[in-house]
Design an enzyme around this catalytic site. Structure first.
Site, PDB file in Angstrom:
ATOM      1  N   CYS A  17      -0.280   4.315   1.871  1.00  0.00           N
ATOM      2  CA  CYS A  17       0.488   3.898   3.511  1.00  0.00           C
ATOM      3  C   CYS A  17       0.942   4.474   4.204  1.00  0.00           C
ATOM      4  O   CYS A  17       1.499   4.580   4.501  1.00  0.00           O
ATOM      5  CB  CYS A  17      -0.856   3.311   3.827  1.00  0.00           C
ATOM      6  SG  CYS A  17      -2.365   1.550   2.982  1.00  0.00           S
ATOM      7  N   ASP A  18       2.249   4.211   3.106  1.00  0.00           N
ATOM      8  CA  ASP A  18       3.195   3.632   3.723  1.00  0.00           C
ATOM      9  C   ASP A  18       4.318   4.189   2.555  1.00  0.00           C
ATOM     10  O   ASP A  18       5.641   4.751   3.542  1.00  0.00           O
ATOM     11  CB  ASP A  18       3.752   2.215   3.675  1.00  0.00           C
ATOM     12  CG  ASP A  18       3.345   0.979   4.513  1.00  0.00           C
ATOM     13  OD1 ASP A  18       2.530   1.246   5.800  1.00  0.00           O
ATOM     14  OD2 ASP A  18       2.552  -0.165   4.792  1.00  0.00           O
ATOM     15  N   CYS A  26       0.473  -1.323   0.253  1.00  0.00           N
ATOM     16  CA  CYS A  26      -0.076   0.297  -0.063  1.00  0.00           C
ATOM     17  C   CYS A  26       0.709   1.054   0.348  1.00  0.00           C
ATOM     18  O   CYS A  26       1.549   1.947   0.972  1.00  0.00           O
ATOM     19  CB  CYS A  26      -0.909  -1.053   0.859  1.00  0.00           C
ATOM     20  SG  CYS A  26      -2.135   1.716   1.482  1.00  0.00           S
TER      21      CYS A  26
END
Ligand code: NDP
Length: 332
Positions: free
Chosen positions: A154-155, A151
């Site tokens: 997200c990261d 992701c």
């Protein structure tokens, strides 16, 4: 058809006052399922949550979540999930480590087979999510959350100023690579085939980007850094020449697609060609276009577009509210 109209082919003839039947069962314990559990529990429906194959869903394998509203410093994915579980249990939700073997949606109450047990329920919330595809290398699995991620949204932020690799050759990979150029000094996109599956426009956009380099006919043999618990690079092999090489990177992002966990519903509900549950008004499920009463789907199993924790939670709330409305309309 107006989704709020009573369905034509599916009808309810159950005694709604019968007490051995559950009011609602929730399949899946990720963000969508647990939000649905909090809402239905607070409505005193004593939901049963079947935790499924991946308890906690995709958040339980991420690290810091910085885009979930209400956590200005961010929160660890597993902690966020644990908090949601506690919140649901506090209001009376029951969590069970079990997964669905089969389901009968042709008679009401619906019957769920979970192995040794059959559960009857008046309503069902399907929140069994989608699972990211992985390469399934032992080194990759060991480094998930330590530089290996599926992701970018997200990261990606954690790799500001670093060099990273994106695996895949479809639109997901192009989108991830383009997004990651905001943080990384260089993104190397590694495609196992010579050809790309991505749409022309996405491919051209990625190819024109000065920070993105392409490697084709190349597979990852090993993610380096297992002993340090931190990605140090990738061991690669060119499939055409057989030549091996090492690419020093600080992170590897998988962009090789997702699999919706909806196999149990093949033939029972309308699915799109990739197996995602088709919904009307976000959460209503259908069969041959007809609404299935009391069966709702939420989260990634019906959302291939946004796939965020907050959107999953939002649709979990919607499904729960529809369950309440449905039961109330049917005399519970
Ligand atoms: P795709 O199925 O389109 O592409 C998957 C890619 O991953 C392919 O390049 C495939 O390689 C590769 N791959 C699959 N398994 C492996 C493996 N084990 N090892 C290495 N490589 C692997 O999936 P996407 O998620 O990219 O897209 C799915 C759908 O969603 C598409 O319809 C796409 O258009 C859409 N989408 C649209 C977006 C947009 O418009 N912004 C963004 C994201 C997705 P190979 O070709 O060799 O099989």
């Amino acid at each position: 058809m107006n989704p709020f109209e009573r369905p034509r082919i599916y009808t309810i003839e159950t005694d709604m006052s019968e007490n051995t039947t559950r009011d609602t069962v929730i399949l899946g314990s990720g963000c969508a399922g647990l939000t649905a559990a909090i809402y239905t529990a607070r409505a005193n429906l004593k939901p049963l949550v079947l935790e499924g194959h991946e308890p906690g869903g995709q958040l339980s394998i991420t690290t810091l979540v910085e885009n979930f509203p209400g956590w200005p410093e961010g929160i660890q994915g597993p902690e966020l999930i644990e908090n949601m579980k506690k919140q649901a249990v506090r209001f009376g939700a029951e969590l069970k480590m079990a997964h669905l073997h089969s389901i009968d949606l042709t008679k009401h109450p619906y019957e769920l087979n979970i192995g040794k047990e059959t559960i009857r329920t008046r309503t069902l919330i399907i929140a069994s999510g989608a699972s990211a595809r992985w390469l399934n290398l032992p080194s990759e699995q060991a480094l998930i959350g330590h530089g290996v991620s599926s992701c970018a949204t997200c990261d990606g932020f954690f790799f500001s100023g670093k060099e990273i690799a994106v695996i895949g050759g479809g639109d997901s990979a192009m989108e991830e690579a383009l997004f990651l150029t905001r943080f990384a000094t260089k993104v190397t996109l590694i495609n196992r085939s010579e050809k790309f599956r991505a749409s022309k426009i996405m491919l051209e956009r990625a190819m024109a980007h000065p920070q993105i380099e392409f490697m084709t006919s190349t597979v990852v043999e090993e993610v380096l850094g297992v002993e340090d618990k931190d990605v140090k690079g990738l061991k690669l092999k060119n499939r055409a020449t057989g030549k091996e090489s090492t690419l020093p990177v600080s992170a590897m992002f998988l962009g090789i697609g997702h699999e919706p966990n909806a196999k149990a519903f093949t033939g029972l509900l309308d699915l799109d060609p990739d197996g995602y549950i088709l919904t009307k008004n976000n959460v209503f499920t259908t069969k041959d276009g007809e609404i299935i009463p009391g069966v709702f789907a939420c989260g990634d199993i019906q959302d291939r577009r946004y796939r965020q924790a907050i959107t999953a939670a939002g649709s979990g709330c919607m499904a729960a509210l529809e369950v309440e409305k449905y039961l109330e309309e049917h005399g519970r």
